[in-house]
Design a protein around this motif. Structure first.
Motif, PDB file in Angstrom:
ATOM      1  N   ASP A   1       0.798  -1.226   0.000  1.00 50.80           N
ATOM      2  CA  ASP A   1       0.000   0.000   0.000  1.00 50.80           C
ATOM      3  C   ASP A   1       0.838   1.287   0.000  1.00 50.80           C
ATOM      4  O   ASP A   1       0.913   1.992  -1.008  1.00 50.80           O
ATOM      5  CB  ASP A   1      -0.955  -0.008   1.206  1.00 50.80           C
ATOM      6  CG  ASP A   1      -1.895   1.179   1.219  1.00 50.80           C
ATOM      7  OD1 ASP A   1      -2.192   1.705   0.129  1.00 50.80           O
ATOM      8  OD2 ASP A   1      -2.330   1.594   2.305  1.00 50.80           O
TER       9      ASP A   1
ATOM     10  N   LYS B   1       1.327   9.063  -2.177  1.00 49.89           N
ATOM     11  CA  LYS B   1       0.852   9.862  -1.036  1.00 49.89           C
ATOM     12  C   LYS B   1       1.994   9.995  -0.046  1.00 49.89           C
ATOM     13  O   LYS B   1       2.571   9.000   0.386  1.00 49.89           O
ATOM     14  CB  LYS B   1      -0.318   9.158  -0.349  1.00 49.89           C
ATOM     15  CG  LYS B   1      -1.652   9.399  -0.999  1.00 49.89           C
ATOM     16  CD  LYS B   1      -2.747   8.890  -0.078  1.00 49.89           C
ATOM     17  CE  LYS B   1      -4.113   9.074  -0.709  1.00 49.89           C
ATOM     18  NZ  LYS B   1      -5.170   8.475   0.121  1.00 49.89           N
TER      19      LYS B   1
ATOM     20  N   LYS C   1      -3.942  -1.808  -6.732  1.00 48.90           N
ATOM     21  CA  LYS C   1      -3.848  -0.401  -6.323  1.00 48.90           C
ATOM     22  C   LYS C   1      -3.410   0.473  -7.500  1.00 48.90           C
ATOM     23  O   LYS C   1      -3.939   1.577  -7.701  1.00 48.90           O
ATOM     24  CB  LYS C   1      -2.886  -0.246  -5.145  1.00 48.90           C
ATOM     25  CG  LYS C   1      -2.751   1.210  -4.725  1.00 48.90           C
ATOM     26  CD  LYS C   1      -2.099   1.427  -3.395  1.00 48.90           C
ATOM     27  CE  LYS C   1      -2.043   2.941  -3.134  1.00 48.90           C
ATOM     28  NZ  LYS C   1      -1.456   3.270  -1.853  1.00 48.90           N
TER      29      LYS C   1
ATOM     30  N   ARG D   1     -10.304   6.777  -6.137  1.00 48.80           N
ATOM     31  CA  ARG D   1      -9.229   6.399  -5.199  1.00 48.80           C
ATOM     32  C   ARG D   1      -9.678   6.470  -3.737  1.00 48.80           C
ATOM     33  O   ARG D   1      -9.091   5.816  -2.874  1.00 48.80           O
ATOM     34  CB  ARG D   1      -7.994   7.285  -5.439  1.00 48.80           C
ATOM     35  CG  ARG D   1      -6.809   6.871  -4.592  1.00 48.80           C
ATOM     36  CD  ARG D   1      -5.511   7.550  -4.995  1.00 48.80           C
ATOM     37  NE  ARG D   1      -4.441   7.165  -4.103  1.00 48.80           N
ATOM     38  CZ  ARG D   1      -3.171   7.486  -4.269  1.00 48.80           C
ATOM     39  NH1 ARG D   1      -2.811   8.208  -5.315  1.00 48.80           N
ATOM     40  NH2 ARG D   1      -2.244   7.097  -3.419  1.00 48.80           N
TER      41      ARG D   1
HETATM   42  N1  GLY Z   1      -3.516   4.318   1.133  1.00 50.39           N
HETATM   43  C1  GLY Z   1      -4.537   4.720   0.275  1.00 50.39           C
HETATM   44  C2  GLY Z   1      -4.057   5.426  -0.940  1.00 50.39           C
HETATM   45  O1  GLY Z   1      -2.877   5.410  -1.241  1.00 50.39           O
HETATM   46  O2  GLY Z   1      -4.838   6.032  -1.639  1.00 50.39           O
END
Ligand code: GLY
Length: 353
Positions: free
Chosen positions: A136, A142, A217, A231
């Motif tokens: 993640d 992020k 992801k 997202r």
């Molecule tokens: N941990 C959630 C994201 O990267 O959007």
């Protein structure tokens, strides 16, 4: 060895396999022009891998500097970022040089933020050493630190140029740290259609699930890099999870907060008939088997109050991620002042115990 291309601006490769830390230098050198690297790591991870990674960079022709900080969420502050930036400045790093984040989610988040700020944007590579950061935190760009009032309230989107997930590092991971990574794997299972849930239920080795987690992801991040809509689904369990981290003064792991947060959201959805029965129980079973907490002593009212500062709050409303079927979640915007009432049903089953 598996390779996934994360299609963002710019695109980058996430590689999963054994022995990758020793290739960090050559793989970075093949991508980037700079020949100074600042490796950031915490004092739990540094004794295990910092020398190996430094040697890999030196061998590839880099001038290496290191920044080691105290392990733990307490270090995820602007003050640590400032020290990291001073370290880069002392090492005479230029904008074409590179930061390397060696460690878990905290290391990746604050090194990424420092890289975003240093000389208005410097490259960085992610060298995650925990399951949570492999599946993640290291992917998607992020970066953030905490402020007094809550988690990740100060940050930037800044994509890494390369992610190397050396699965050998998982062999030394303490049990609870491994478990908290499973919370994010189970989260992806609850979002990605059910196949991943079946594989987790069948007890598949989590190492075999890392690449598919990153693929899942990466596909979402490709469609919505800056979290304008889709997202936000990846925040399943996080609004309540962050609230629990804050209420516990960060003495619980992020993944533990997310585990209980997903159960609160599932219980609330089931009791409002927004999803079929059984979702909550299956999730609870999966989390229990993986050694994650499924209850908290804090009441629904306390958690709702603590969640009011969450980034998902927009003015008077807050966006919740709620299950709507097995392996599928939806976004639901609710008035922030109704949050306590919406999760009240959790008291006695998940919360207030
Ligand atoms: N941990 C959630 C994201 O990267 O959007």
């Amino acid at each position: 060895m598996e390779s996934i291309i994360v299609q963002t601006s710019p695109s980058y490769e996430a590689v999963v396999g054994g022995g990758l830390l020793t290739e960090a230098g050559t793989r970075t050198a093949a991508l980037l022009k700079g020949r100074r690297v600042l490796i950031a790591s915490d004092d739990h991870v540094a004794p295990l891998y910092l020398e190996k990674v430094s040697e890999s960079y030196r061998h590839a022709g880099f001038q290496v500097s290191c920044f080691v900080f105290s392990a733990g969420e307490d270090s995820k502050t602007l003050s640590t970022v400032e020290k990291l930036l001073d370290s880069a400045d002392r090492a005479e790093m230029t904008r074409s040089d590179v930061f390397a984040a060696l460690g878990g989610g905290v290391t990746g988040d604050l090194t990424g933020l420092a890289a975003a700020l240093y000389q208005r944007g410097t490259d960085f590579v992610q060298l995650p050493t925990t399951l949570l950061s492999m599946v993640d935190a290291s992917v998607g760009g992020k970066t953030a630190v905490n402020l007094r009032n809550g988690k990740n309230l100060c940050g930037a989107f800044h994509q890494p140029r390369l992610v190397l997930c050396d699965t050998d590092t998982l062999d030394t991971l303490p049990g609870p740290v491994y478990a908290e990574g499973m919370a994010e794997v189970i989260k992806h299972g609850a979002l990605s259609g059910g196949v991943l849930l079946d594989r987790i239920l069948a007890g598949e080795d989590p190492k075999n699930l890392i690449a598919d987690n990153i693929r899942f992801k990466a596909d979402i991040v490709r469609q919505d890099e800056y979290e304008k809509g889709l997202r936000q689904l990846l925040n399943f369990g996080h609004t309540f999870g962050h609230a629990l981290e804050k209420l516990n003064h960060y003495a619980i792991y992020h993944g533990e907060g997310v585990a209980i947060g997903m159960l609160i959201a599932s219980k609330a959805a089931e009791s409002r008939k927004l999803c079929p029965p059984g979702i909550f129980q299956e999730l609870k079973k999966l989390l229990t088997v993986r050694g994650l907490p499924v209850t908290t002593g804090f009441t629904a009212a306390q958690i709702a109050q603590a969640a009011m500062n969450d980034k998902k709050r927009r003015g008077d409303s807050i966006t919740l991620v709620l299950p709507e079927a097995r392996g599928r979640c939806r976004l639901l915007q609710v008035p922030a002042n109704r949050l306590a009432e919406i999760i009240q049903c959790c008291d006695g089953e998940v919360t207030g115990l």
